[in-house]
Design an enzyme around this catalytic site. Sequence first.
Site, PDB file in Angstrom:
ATOM      1  N   SER A   1       0.827  -1.203   0.000  1.00  0.00           N
ATOM      2  CA  SER A   1       0.000   0.000   0.000  1.00  0.00           C
ATOM      3  C   SER A   1       0.866   1.260   0.000  1.00  0.00           C
ATOM      4  O   SER A   1       1.683   1.454  -0.906  1.00  0.00           O
ATOM      5  CB  SER A   1      -0.969  -0.049   1.184  1.00  0.00           C
ATOM      6  OG  SER A   1      -1.987   0.909   1.059  1.00  0.00           O
TER       7      SER A   1
ATOM      8  N   ASP B   1      -9.569  -5.202  -4.438  1.00  0.00           N
ATOM      9  CA  ASP B   1      -8.968  -4.179  -3.576  1.00  0.00           C
ATOM     10  C   ASP B   1      -9.843  -2.938  -3.616  1.00  0.00           C
ATOM     11  O   ASP B   1      -9.926  -2.250  -4.632  1.00  0.00           O
ATOM     12  CB  ASP B   1      -7.553  -3.862  -4.060  1.00  0.00           C
ATOM     13  CG  ASP B   1      -6.757  -3.037  -3.071  1.00  0.00           C
ATOM     14  OD1 ASP B   1      -7.346  -2.136  -2.436  1.00  0.00           O
ATOM     15  OD2 ASP B   1      -5.548  -3.279  -2.933  1.00  0.00           O
TER      16      ASP B   1
ATOM     17  N   HIS C   1      -7.560  -5.660  -0.097  1.00  0.00           N
ATOM     18  CA  HIS C   1      -6.370  -4.818   0.076  1.00  0.00           C
ATOM     19  C   HIS C   1      -5.407  -5.434   1.093  1.00  0.00           C
ATOM     20  O   HIS C   1      -4.202  -5.481   0.867  1.00  0.00           O
ATOM     21  CB  HIS C   1      -6.792  -3.418   0.528  1.00  0.00           C
ATOM     22  CG  HIS C   1      -5.667  -2.446   0.594  1.00  0.00           C
ATOM     23  ND1 HIS C   1      -4.930  -2.082  -0.510  1.00  0.00           N
ATOM     24  CD2 HIS C   1      -5.134  -1.751   1.637  1.00  0.00           C
ATOM     25  CE1 HIS C   1      -3.995  -1.212  -0.161  1.00  0.00           C
ATOM     26  NE2 HIS C   1      -4.096  -1.003   1.140  1.00  0.00           N
TER      27      HIS C   1
END
Length: 278
Positions: free
Chosen positions: A97, A229, A258
């Site tokens: 991320s 995601d 995610h």
Amino acid sequence: MSTITTKDGTEIHYKDWGPRNAQPIVFHHGWPLSADDWDTQMLFFLQNGYRVVAHDRRGHGSSAQVSEGHDMDHYAADAAAVVERLDLRNAIHIGHSTGGGEATHYVARHGQPQGRVAKLVIIGAVPPIMVKTPANPGGQPIEVFDAARQALAANRAQFYLDFAGGPFYSFNRPGAKPIPGVIQNWWRQAMMGSAKAQYDSIKAFSETDFTEDLKAITVPTLVMHGDDDQVVPIADSALLSAKILKNGTLKVYEKFPHGMCTTHADTVNPDLLAFIRS
């Protein structure tokens, strides 16, 4: 507790486990978490003979809650400071991320020019750029990130419970079974950090353009992303990054969320090991 102090006086906390002569793997955590988010991966790679290192980003986890420097240039420089202090070479860098953006920026600006990096992995990562701009029409409107800032400022604790219990792990999907311990651990990590650092970091992860970093990277790079995601939609991230990278490999995971490193570690970890050994 292992710490270093950066050039601007910020104390960065890090973990360094395993044989000092083993190949190092450096982990870069996501927003608004800490190095603890990598526990499952760090234990797995430790058992496979690697040296594993992870730091808490400034203002996050156990690192200093400084007022300034919550931007990708400082994040990459802080990572570089840890790597240089430990003199890590031939390292694998893995970022999730926001940490995927940090790792990309680090490899392009520090690690690769210094000859310290063997490979890069970015998972559910924010590059090339998240926010919608004239040059990035598929990005998310700035209002999405403004709403996150507003929710954080109004009631950070509740916002983080809702985020971990919903879109981060796709626990909001029909038939999904939330895992209380996962949600609580996410919340615990997030609440350890500084509200200001986490507020400022939203701009860093959403508005930084990593395109030139991606173009500069020549080491083998694995781009991993779940097609469900909800936090970093795949169409405007992984699919674009894989095309820009000179030596990139894209691996898409059907229905993975995610937070796939936690919910699907039994799939993610062996795939990471195969890439590292390849």
